[in-house]
Design an enzyme around this catalytic site. Structure first.
Site, PDB file in Angstrom:
ATOM      1  N   GLU A 260      29.759  51.959  39.573  1.00 43.99           N
ATOM      2  CA  GLU A 260      29.536  51.811  38.128  1.00 43.99           C
ATOM      3  C   GLU A 260      28.053  51.626  37.857  1.00 43.99           C
ATOM      4  O   GLU A 260      27.378  50.976  38.654  1.00 43.99           O
ATOM      5  CB  GLU A 260      30.327  50.610  37.603  1.00 43.99           C
ATOM      6  N   HIS A 278      34.629  50.286  31.814  1.00 42.58           N
ATOM      7  CA  HIS A 278      34.775  48.852  32.140  1.00 42.58           C
ATOM      8  C   HIS A 278      34.728  47.979  30.870  1.00 42.58           C
ATOM      9  O   HIS A 278      33.908  47.075  30.765  1.00 42.58           O
ATOM     10  CB  HIS A 278      33.697  48.422  33.145  1.00 42.58           C
TER      11      HIS A 278
HETATM   12  P1  NAD Z   1      43.648  35.940  39.191  1.00 44.99           P
HETATM   13  O1  NAD Z   1      42.870  35.338  40.302  1.00 44.99           O
HETATM   14  O2  NAD Z   1      44.245  35.048  38.176  1.00 44.99           O
HETATM   15  O3  NAD Z   1      44.819  36.848  39.801  1.00 44.99           O
HETATM   16  C1  NAD Z   1      44.648  37.680  40.910  1.00 44.99           C
HETATM   17  C2  NAD Z   1      45.960  37.739  41.668  1.00 44.99           C
HETATM   18  O4  NAD Z   1      45.852  38.668  42.753  1.00 44.99           O
HETATM   19  C3  NAD Z   1      46.353  36.391  42.300  1.00 44.99           C
HETATM   20  O5  NAD Z   1      47.657  36.004  41.870  1.00 44.99           O
HETATM   21  C4  NAD Z   1      46.309  36.655  43.784  1.00 44.99           C
HETATM   22  O6  NAD Z   1      47.288  35.938  44.507  1.00 44.99           O
HETATM   23  C5  NAD Z   1      46.585  38.150  43.837  1.00 44.99           C
HETATM   24  N1  NAD Z   1      46.189  38.778  45.095  1.00 44.99           N
HETATM   25  C6  NAD Z   1      45.199  38.417  45.951  1.00 44.99           C
HETATM   26  N2  NAD Z   1      45.199  39.225  47.021  1.00 44.99           N
HETATM   27  C7  NAD Z   1      46.198  40.108  46.830  1.00 44.99           C
HETATM   28  C8  NAD Z   1      46.691  41.199  47.607  1.00 44.99           C
HETATM   29  N3  NAD Z   1      46.156  41.516  48.795  1.00 44.99           N
HETATM   30  N4  NAD Z   1      47.727  41.899  47.111  1.00 44.99           N
HETATM   31  C9  NAD Z   1      48.277  41.579  45.928  1.00 44.99           C
HETATM   32  N5  NAD Z   1      47.868  40.551  45.159  1.00 44.99           N
HETATM   33  C10 NAD Z   1      46.833  39.822  45.614  1.00 44.99           C
HETATM   34  O7  NAD Z   1      42.689  37.010  38.526  1.00 44.99           O
HETATM   35  P2  NAD Z   1      42.756  37.622  37.048  1.00 44.99           P
HETATM   36  O8  NAD Z   1      41.911  36.815  36.140  1.00 44.99           O
HETATM   37  O9  NAD Z   1      44.172  37.886  36.688  1.00 44.99           O
HETATM   38  O10 NAD Z   1      41.974  39.008  37.294  1.00 44.99           O
HETATM   39  C11 NAD Z   1      42.615  40.077  37.954  1.00 44.99           C
HETATM   40  C12 NAD Z   1      41.672  41.255  38.095  1.00 44.99           C
HETATM   41  O11 NAD Z   1      41.219  41.671  36.807  1.00 44.99           O
HETATM   42  C13 NAD Z   1      40.418  40.992  38.924  1.00 44.99           C
HETATM   43  O12 NAD Z   1      40.194  42.101  39.775  1.00 44.99           O
HETATM   44  C14 NAD Z   1      39.311  40.965  37.886  1.00 44.99           C
HETATM   45  O13 NAD Z   1      38.086  41.413  38.413  1.00 44.99           O
HETATM   46  C15 NAD Z   1      39.838  41.968  36.890  1.00 44.99           C
HETATM   47  N6  NAD Z   1      39.204  41.879  35.565  1.00 44.99           N
HETATM   48  C16 NAD Z   1      38.825  43.033  34.985  1.00 44.99           C
HETATM   49  C17 NAD Z   1      38.214  43.012  33.735  1.00 44.99           C
HETATM   50  C18 NAD Z   1      37.814  44.291  33.051  1.00 44.99           C
HETATM   51  O14 NAD Z   1      36.889  44.254  32.241  1.00 44.99           O
HETATM   52  N7  NAD Z   1      38.474  45.398  33.296  1.00 44.99           N
HETATM   53  C19 NAD Z   1      37.971  41.781  33.102  1.00 44.99           C
HETATM   54  C20 NAD Z   1      38.402  40.606  33.719  1.00 44.99           C
HETATM   55  C21 NAD Z   1      39.023  40.666  34.966  1.00 44.99           C
END
Ligand code: NAD
Length: 317
Positions: A260, A278
């Site tokens: 990105e 994004h």
């Molecule tokens: P979170 O930490 O609350 O949830 C992540 C989940 O993934 C957890 O429950 C964890 O147990 C699980 N996990 C970890 N390893 C794993 C694996 N190998 N297989 C399956 N599950 C697994 O995080 P969140 O706040 O829900 O964020 C989730 C994602 O969203 C992150 O990648 C974050 O970067 C992304 N995000 C993107 C944006 C965007 O602008 N698009 C904004 C915010 C967050």
């Protein structure tokens, strides 16, 4: 009296800046990487979004007490270097949860009804009413790769649409699935085979990098859709290109990319791929929350109080 100085290196909401300015000297300025290196030693705190990189070099030159990330991901901050220097890294982990959940569902609905093709072709004077046959999301299965904060909000909402939720998340606390009405499975193979939609809500880690590649896409239904609003790199883009081109899956949506900004990407030539730059967290509400919550975390540290959202909790021990 010693003045405590805060650098706001990426813009945050004005009301959060005003609040901090009541007690601290606040400078709002975006520096180039070399300027940041030469100026950072003036500041006790820095607040960034994703635009400014707080590298090891910056950290080592600084007398920072706290680094605030207005948002969730701290990919742009060297947390290890900060922890070594006992600098708190604080963020606002819930600020964008609902916004990302909503864009995920927006993509599922848009894909299932061909809304991007419908818009483009209708504006181009075609009237593709017969060709653009869609599907309902009602009665379908949504497979989750990761179901933490964002996943849980998606799950809550899609159940109202009549979807069944199947979750793969090896680290989910055991009480959560029943609480949010999802079925937990450790059978990833089954999840790929039975899901009509798959959505990713895990972090990019060594375990999740490339987790969805050729083998996994091969298992998916030819009518299935894949949505990634989590992190680029979890889906192998080459394999996705191939699967979309050959019709192995019906469509996909990506808000995030392995590189990105993604200004050029051969995936962009595909009609059945929906994309955005994004913008999962780019809503007024999410940015307001992120600014307010992060400013508050920074204030707590500067006032020698414990922050609520600390990325390096080791420092709280
Ligand atoms: P979170 O930490 O609350 O949830 C992540 C989940 O993934 C957890 O429950 C964890 O147990 C699980 N996990 C970890 N390893 C794993 C694996 N190998 N297989 C399956 N599950 C697994 O995080 P969140 O706040 O829900 O964020 C989730 C994602 O969203 C992150 O990648 C974050 O970067 C992304 N995000 C993107 C944006 C965007 O602008 N698009 C904004 C915010 C967050």
């Amino acid at each position: 009296m010693i003045t405590i100085k805060i650098l706001i290196a990426d813009p945050i909401i004005t009301s959060a800046v005003e609040n901090l300015s009541k007690n601290f000297e606040v400078v709002e300025r975006h520096f180039s990487p070399s300027e940041l290196l030469s100026k950072i030693s003036d500041y006790d705190a820095i607040i960034v979004r994703s635009g400014t990189k707080v590298t090891r070099e910056v950290i080592e030159k600084s007398k920072l007490k706290v680094i605030g990330r207005a948002g969730v991901g701290v990919d742009n901050i060297d947390v290890e270097a900060a922890t070594e220097k006992r600098i708190f890294v604080v963020n606002s982990p819930r600020a964008s949860t609902i916004s990302v959940a909503e864009i995920t569902i927006a993509y599922m609905l848009a894909l299932s009804r061909n809304l991007v093709q419908a818009t483009n072709e209708t504006k181009a004077g075609k009237w593709p009413k017969k060709r653009l046959m869609g599907t309902e999301i009602y009665g379908k299965t949504l497979g989750f790769i990761g179901c933490g904060r964002i996943g849980a909000e998606v799950a809550k909402r899609v159940q109202i649409f009549g979807m069944t939720c199947l979750v793969y998340d090896p680290y989910l606390p055991p009480e959560v699935p029943a609480k949010i009405g999802v079925e937990l499975t450790d059978d990833l193979d089954r999840l790929f085979r039975v899901s009509d939609f798959i959505t990713i809500h895990a972090w990019l880690t060594e375990e999740t990098r490339g987790m969805i590649g050729e083998n996994e896409l091969e298992k998916m239904k030819p009518t299935a859709f894949l949505v990634n609003c989590a992190r680029g790199g979890i889906v192998d883009e080459e394999a996705l290109y191939d699967a979309l081109k050959k019709g192995k899956i019906a469509g996909a949506a990506l808000d995030v990319f392995s590189v990105e900004p993604a200004r050029e990407n051969k995936l962009f030539e595909l009609e059945n791929l929906y994309v955005s730059p994004h913008i999962g967290a780019s809503t007024k509400e999410a940015q307001e929350r992120a600014g307010q919550v992060t400013a508050e975390q920074v204030r707590l540290v500067l006032n020698s109080k414990k922050p609520e959202f600390c990325v390096n909790p080791k420092l709280l021990e």
